[in-house]
Design a protein around this motif. Structure first.
Motif, PDB file in Angstrom:
ATOM      1  N   THR A  73       0.829  -1.204   0.000  1.00 52.20           N
ATOM      2  CA  THR A  73       0.000   0.000   0.000  1.00 52.20           C
ATOM      3  C   THR A  73       0.862   1.252   0.000  1.00 52.20           C
ATOM      4  N   THR A  74       1.918   1.252   0.803  1.00 48.41           N
ATOM      5  CA  THR A  74       2.825   2.402   0.859  1.00 48.41           C
ATOM      6  C   THR A  74       3.481   2.612  -0.498  1.00 48.41           C
ATOM      7  N   TRP A  75       3.948   1.531  -1.109  1.00 52.13           N
ATOM      8  CA  TRP A  75       4.595   1.596  -2.419  1.00 52.13           C
ATOM      9  C   TRP A  75       3.614   2.119  -3.471  1.00 52.13           C
ATOM     10  N   ASN A 149      -6.060   6.518   4.933  1.00 60.86           N
ATOM     11  CA  ASN A 149      -5.290   5.297   4.709  1.00 60.86           C
ATOM     12  C   ASN A 149      -4.614   4.798   5.973  1.00 60.86           C
ATOM     13  N   ASP A 150      -4.803   5.546   7.076  1.00 62.91           N
ATOM     14  CA  ASP A 150      -4.279   5.165   8.380  1.00 62.91           C
ATOM     15  C   ASP A 150      -2.777   4.880   8.358  1.00 62.91           C
ATOM     16  N   ILE A 156       3.982   7.994   5.841  1.00 59.39           N
ATOM     17  CA  ILE A 156       3.684   9.245   5.133  1.00 59.39           C
ATOM     18  C   ILE A 156       4.978   9.846   4.593  1.00 59.39           C
ATOM     19  N   ALA A 157       6.021   9.840   5.410  1.00 58.61           N
ATOM     20  CA  ALA A 157       7.327  10.354   4.972  1.00 58.61           C
ATOM     21  C   ALA A 157       7.825   9.564   3.764  1.00 58.61           C
ATOM     22  N   GLU A 158       7.669   8.249   3.819  1.00 58.61           N
ATOM     23  CA  GLU A 158       8.138   7.407   2.712  1.00 58.61           C
ATOM     24  C   GLU A 158       7.331   7.667   1.441  1.00 58.61           C
ATOM     25  N   VAL A 159       6.016   7.736   1.569  1.00 62.71           N
ATOM     26  CA  VAL A 159       5.154   7.966   0.397  1.00 62.71           C
ATOM     27  C   VAL A 159       5.461   9.313  -0.247  1.00 62.71           C
ATOM     28  N   THR A 160       5.637  10.345   0.575  1.00 61.67           N
ATOM     29  CA  THR A 160       5.823  11.699   0.035  1.00 61.67           C
ATOM     30  C   THR A 160       7.286  12.041  -0.243  1.00 61.67           C
TER      31      THR A 160
END
Length: 184
Positions: A73-75, A149-150, A156-160
């Motif tokens: 999901t993060t990816w 997305n909890d 969040i840091a990784e996604v952005t």
């Protein structure tokens, strides 16, 4: 690691080996989450649909290179976020000062028209949606990733693609702004 996260990685690796049913399962599991994120972040259904299709195209193209280092999901959301950023860069400026002023004036007018009685659940949700829409892009993205997305601050840091402290700061500023707007 919970079973669903492990299962997502297993499905993606199976898809990379050519098992098309594994992709179908991943798509069915994550399409709603991805589309809601893109729709709320892009604020344009046509743009969200375009980004949705492009995100899945990127997943398909990257299947052979996929390694389960982060949650699927993060990816997936990281791919979507990067596409959003690219689109924002291509379409700057997003709104003129007059458009922003008009949106804020409409928000203020709508707030003053509310009766003094307790707001219904629908009205509270709508106020929250409007308040989220008014946030700067980076803050809005952080809030959507957290609330819808909890995701943790680290995710969040990784996604952005920013540091943990930057993600934490964006989330804190956004939540403070939302509290102020909803208290009015």
């Amino acid at each position: 690691m919970d079973a669903a996260v492990d299962d997502d990685a297993t499905l993606m690796l199976a898809y990379a080996r050519g098992e098309l049913a594994a992709f179908d399962a991943l798509y069915a599991r994550h399409r709603g989450t991805l589309y809601r994120f893109l729709l709320r972040a892009a604020r344009d259904p046509r743009q969200a649909e375009e980004l949705f299709q492009e995100t899945w195209s990127r997943v398909i193209a990257a299947r052979a290179r996929y390694t389960p280092q982060a949650k699927f999901t993060t990816w997936l959301l990281q791919i979507a976020h990067n596409l959003l950023i690219d689109q924002h860069r291509r379409k700057r400026p997003l709104a003129t000062g007059e458009e922003a002023e008009s949106a804020l004036a409409n928000l203020a007018t709508a707030e003053h028209e509310q009766p003094d009685h307790v707001l219904s659940e629908f009205q509270r949700r709508r106020r929250l949606q409007r308040a989220i829409e008014q946030l700067p892009d980076e803050q809005r993205t952080a809030v959507l990733l957290r609330l819808e997305n909890d995701l943790s601050v680290e995710d969040i840091a990784e996604v952005t693609g920013v540091g943990r402290e930057t993600a934490k700061s964006r989330l804190r500023y956004a939540m403070n702004r939302l509290r102020e707007q909803l208290a009015e």
